[in-house]
Design a protein around this motif. Structure first.
Motif, short mmCIF file in Angstrom:
data_model
loop_
_atom_site.label_atom_id
_atom_site.label_comp_id
_atom_site.label_asym_id
_atom_site.label_seq_id
_atom_site.Cartn_x
_atom_site.Cartn_y
_atom_site.Cartn_z
N CYS A 124 6.07 -0.43 2.25
CA CYS A 124 6.48 0.57 1.45
C CYS A 124 7.88 0.66 1.72
O CYS A 124 8.72 0.43 2.57
CB CYS A 124 5.51 1.71 1.75
SG CYS A 124 3.90 1.19 1.52
N VAL A 132 -2.92 5.13 -3.87
CA VAL A 132 -1.97 4.25 -4.35
C VAL A 132 -2.06 3.94 -6.00
O VAL A 132 -3.25 3.73 -6.27
CB VAL A 132 -1.71 2.90 -3.89
CG1 VAL A 132 -3.07 2.05 -3.71
CG2 VAL A 132 -0.51 1.95 -4.22
N ILE A 168 -2.15 -2.33 4.68
CA ILE A 168 -0.60 -1.79 4.62
C ILE A 168 -0.37 -1.28 5.81
O ILE A 168 -1.03 -0.23 6.40
CB ILE A 168 -0.45 -0.59 3.43
CG1 ILE A 168 -0.92 -1.04 2.13
CG2 ILE A 168 0.82 -0.12 3.70
CD1 ILE A 168 -1.11 -0.16 1.06
N LEU A 196 2.82 4.04 5.57
CA LEU A 196 2.88 4.48 4.25
C LEU A 196 4.54 5.17 4.28
O LEU A 196 4.97 5.03 3.34
CB LEU A 196 1.86 5.41 4.29
CG LEU A 196 0.38 5.37 4.28
CD1 LEU A 196 -0.45 6.32 3.78
CD2 LEU A 196 0.15 4.00 3.39
N ASP A 197 4.72 5.53 5.29
CA ASP A 197 6.29 5.98 5.47
C ASP A 197 6.63 6.09 6.84
O ASP A 197 5.91 5.53 7.90
CB ASP A 197 6.32 7.57 4.77
CG ASP A 197 5.24 8.53 5.28
OD1 ASP A 197 5.11 8.30 6.58
OD2 ASP A 197 4.94 9.40 4.70
N SER A 241 5.78 7.61 -0.92
CA SER A 241 6.58 6.13 -0.98
C SER A 241 6.16 5.22 -2.02
O SER A 241 5.44 5.90 -2.91
CB SER A 241 6.22 5.23 0.51
OG SER A 241 5.01 5.07 0.67
N ARG A 242 6.65 4.10 -2.11
CA ARG A 242 6.09 3.01 -3.18
C ARG A 242 6.37 1.75 -2.46
O ARG A 242 6.97 1.14 -1.85
CB ARG A 242 7.36 3.09 -4.24
CG ARG A 242 7.22 2.09 -5.37
CD ARG A 242 8.12 2.25 -6.44
NE ARG A 242 8.04 3.60 -7.02
CZ ARG A 242 8.77 4.16 -7.92
NH1 ARG A 242 10.14 3.56 -8.07
NH2 ARG A 242 8.62 5.31 -8.56
N LEU A 243 5.10 0.96 -2.79
CA LEU A 243 5.06 -0.49 -2.59
C LEU A 243 6.15 -1.27 -2.99
O LEU A 243 6.41 -1.04 -4.27
CB LEU A 243 3.60 -1.02 -3.01
CG LEU A 243 2.46 -0.66 -2.24
CD1 LEU A 243 1.23 -1.25 -2.81
CD2 LEU A 243 2.60 -1.24 -0.70
#
Length: 288
Positions: A8, A39, A198, A201-202, A242-244
């Motif tokens: 991410c 997500v 994942i 995440l951040d 966040s973003r993948l």
């Protein structure tokens, strides 16, 4: 973890929602594993052209420990329970044969005796009394079946791990904890296709997470805060964090498609379909 190795990346404050955006729920119940994070899986083209009508689809994300407690540990316990019941059945069959007891107990009957109060006493009565060594072995098996059952019903990883460790056998080289951890690692090496790992995440939410691709949920666009300025909105229940990155977002959606593409249909449906096909293959008779 170094950000260069994270799946991410950060999102500019106020940037539009996109597929692969990750959000974290606020004030979610601590015991609800499905209400931790999510997500977005709605396609970018649908978002860009406002085809979603303000409704976004997402798959839930849970911490790795919650995933272990929900799926991995209960399956280990379930497999061990089945193995112990088979061993118990084999031992009882041998004792019944020695005593000339026919017909013997079925596996289902043995499972009942291993899980109800007084079942061990009833089993001893059925066998007409057994040697102390055999009685001790049967009692240990009944205890193990009970522990495995309680582990399957629990949702607390620490409690599950402690309970399973109590019935694992240590060896000269490894403790019971290490033997169980080895089993857990083996399961994690080959994650099923309906989950996507994942690592974080951040910067604050690290330690491993799992997106469960089989459960698609919906939320309204207005319920996810994408900017600091409307993070306290009345309808906001979650904040984007966040973003993948590519290629992870593409792999996640591809994997999700594979999950649903692989779903089979009931045999009854297949049989009914074939009957209808056969009934329609012959030409209808011509009217006289």
């Amino acid at each position: 973890m170094d950000e260069a190795f994270m799946e991410c990346g950060p999102v500019v404050d106020g940037a539009p929602i996109r597929q692969g955006d990750i959000f974290i729920f606020r004030n979610a119940p601590t015991d609800d594993v499905w209400q931790k994070a999510g997500v977005i899986v709605t396609a970018d083209c649908d978002i860009a052209n406002n085809k979603h009508g303000g409704i976004l689809s997402y798959v839930p994300i849970m911490p790795l420990r919650d995933y272990l407690a929900w799926r991995i540990i209960p399956r280990i316990a379930g497999d061990r329970r089945k193995r112990t019941l088979r061993q118990m059945s084999e031992m009882i069959a041998r004792l019944e044969e020695d005593l000339g007891i026919r017909p013997g107990l079925s596996l289902s009957a043995i499972e009942v005796l291993a899980t109800v109060d007084g079942g061990l006493r009833d089993l001893d009565t059925h066998l007409g009394g057994v040697k102390p060594k055999d009685a001790e072995a049967l009692a240990a098996m009944v205890h193990e079946v009970g522990v495995c059952g309680r582990v399957q019903e629990s949702s607390n990883y620490n409690e599950q791990f402690a309970a399973l460790t109590s019935i694992y056998q240590s060896s000269k080289r490894r403790s019971a904890d290490e033997v169980l951890l080895s089993d857990v690692r083996d399961r994690l090496k080959n994650l099923p296709g309906d989950v996507f790992f994942i690592s974080s995440l951040d910067q604050e939410n690290t330690g491993g997470y799992v997106a469960y691709l089989r459960l698609i949920r919906e939320t309204h666009l207005r319920q996810i805060s994408t900017s600091y300025y409307h993070k306290d909105g009345r309808s906001v229940v979650a904040s984007r964090t966040s973003r993948l990155r590519a290629p992870y977002v593409y792999r996640l959606t591809q994997q999700m498609a594979d999950v649903f593409a692989a779903i089979g249909l009931p045999e009854e449906y297949e049989a009914a379909r074939n009957l209808i096909f056969e009934s329609r293959l012959a030409p209808e008779p011509k009217p006289e």
